[in-house]
Write a protein that holds these residues in place. Structure first.
Motif, PDB file in Angstrom:
ATOM      1  N   THR A  26       0.822  -1.213   0.000  1.00  0.00           N
ATOM      2  CA  THR A  26       0.000   0.000   0.000  1.00  0.00           C
ATOM      3  C   THR A  26       0.855   1.261   0.000  1.00  0.00           C
ATOM      4  O   THR A  26       0.326   2.363  -0.116  1.00  0.00           O
ATOM      5  CB  THR A  26      -0.944   0.027   1.219  1.00  0.00           C
ATOM      6  OG1 THR A  26      -0.161   0.122   2.429  1.00  0.00           O
ATOM      7  CG2 THR A  26      -1.811  -1.222   1.265  1.00  0.00           C
ATOM      8  N   LYS A 155      -2.497   1.615  -8.719  1.00  0.00           N
ATOM      9  CA  LYS A 155      -3.126   1.176  -7.464  1.00  0.00           C
ATOM     10  C   LYS A 155      -4.426   0.445  -7.739  1.00  0.00           C
ATOM     11  O   LYS A 155      -5.246   0.892  -8.533  1.00  0.00           O
ATOM     12  CB  LYS A 155      -3.392   2.379  -6.558  1.00  0.00           C
ATOM     13  CG  LYS A 155      -4.024   2.005  -5.223  1.00  0.00           C
ATOM     14  CD  LYS A 155      -4.050   3.187  -4.260  1.00  0.00           C
ATOM     15  CE  LYS A 155      -4.991   4.277  -4.719  1.00  0.00           C
ATOM     16  NZ  LYS A 155      -5.111   5.359  -3.698  1.00  0.00           N
ATOM     17  N   THR A 159      -8.140  -2.879  -3.111  1.00  0.00           N
ATOM     18  CA  THR A 159      -7.246  -3.282  -2.028  1.00  0.00           C
ATOM     19  C   THR A 159      -6.312  -2.170  -1.560  1.00  0.00           C
ATOM     20  O   THR A 159      -5.748  -2.250  -0.466  1.00  0.00           O
ATOM     21  CB  THR A 159      -6.372  -4.471  -2.475  1.00  0.00           C
ATOM     22  OG1 THR A 159      -5.509  -4.036  -3.534  1.00  0.00           O
ATOM     23  CG2 THR A 159      -7.240  -5.627  -2.961  1.00  0.00           C
ATOM     24  N   GLY A 160      -6.138  -1.144  -2.396  1.00  0.00           N
ATOM     25  CA  GLY A 160      -5.207  -0.075  -2.059  1.00  0.00           C
ATOM     26  C   GLY A 160      -3.760  -0.457  -2.303  1.00  0.00           C
ATOM     27  O   GLY A 160      -2.840   0.295  -1.947  1.00  0.00           O
ATOM     28  N   GLU A 161      -3.529  -1.615  -2.933  1.00  0.00           N
ATOM     29  CA  GLU A 161      -2.166  -2.079  -3.182  1.00  0.00           C
ATOM     30  C   GLU A 161      -1.656  -1.608  -4.545  1.00  0.00           C
ATOM     31  O   GLU A 161      -2.427  -1.522  -5.503  1.00  0.00           O
ATOM     32  CB  GLU A 161      -2.102  -3.604  -3.095  1.00  0.00           C
ATOM     33  CG  GLU A 161      -2.388  -4.139  -1.698  1.00  0.00           C
ATOM     34  CD  GLU A 161      -2.241  -5.642  -1.605  1.00  0.00           C
ATOM     35  OE1 GLU A 161      -2.123  -6.146  -0.481  1.00  0.00           O
ATOM     36  OE2 GLU A 161      -2.245  -6.318  -2.659  1.00  0.00           O
TER      37      GLU A 161
END
Length: 212
Positions: A26, A155, A159-161
């Motif tokens: 993240t 991004k 998931t924000g990853e």
């Protein structure tokens, strides 16, 4: 030209890692520096095994680099308009073939590893509203001039990853170069034809070339 381009790009990728379980996806900057640390350490530790069997580099790329590469998004960018109206199964096959091609390409470039150092740009704040960012790195290859590289990351909004989807070496985008190289054949012969070519390239053994 293309081989040199890959060499520049992967000289940079190879320094990436620190146990997938420990790397926070993240945070794009920390992710990149963490992957670099782990991958460098593993490359150094496994030089004996790599010299005996260069295909071990594929294993390292698979385990240490690919978890941080959004190959599906990258493959779709390469396909561009050719993905529209194509069969879903054909597009999925292209994605897998492109992934295998990336692994083999990175592994081959890593045979050029000679303990180069990386200098990351200072960490910068990432706009939370944006889904694309970049991290710039210099490959210190003294006495020659530094090689300027830039990783493009995307991004996952769910998931924000973050994951890498493109690499730019001295202003040359890997995805743009592949789009130009394959666009004609994609239009004329179709997705599966190019996927077959990628599978053949991916299947070639890794070999040391030139001076170690």
């Amino acid at each position: 030209m293309l081989k040199k381009f890959f060499t520049l790009i992967c000289a940079l990728w190879l320094p990436f890692a620190a146990s997938a379980a420990e790397i926070d996806k993240t945070q794009p900057y920390q992710m990149m520096t963490g992957v670099a640390e782990v991958a460098f350490n593993r490359l150094k530790a496994e030089q004996g095994a790599i010299k005996k069997d260069p295909n071990q580099l594929k294993v390292i790329v698979e385990e240490e680099l690919m978890p941080y590469v959004n190959y599906k998004y990258a493959a779709l960018k390469v396909l561009g308009p050719n993905a529209r109206g194509a069969k879903k199964a054909d597009v999925l096959q292209f994605m897998q073939s492109f992934r295998a091609y990336l692994i083999a390409s990175y592994a081959q470039v890593l045979t050029q590893y000679t303990d180069q150092e990386l200098a990351f740009e200072p960490e910068k704040a990432v706009d939370a509203s944006k889904s694309i960012t970049s991290v710039k790195v210099d490959i210190v290859d003294a006495p020659r001039p530094n090689i300027k590289l830039e990783f493009k990351l995307r991004k996952d909004k769910r998931t924000g990853e973050w994951q890498v989807f493109d690499m730019v070496a001295e202003g040359i985008s890997l995805l743009s170069s592949k789009q130009s190289e394959w666009s004609g054949k994609l239009r004329q012969e179709g997705i599966l034809s190019v996927a077959k070519d990628l599978d053949a390239l991916a299947a070639q053994p890794i070999r040391f070339e030139g001076k170690q």
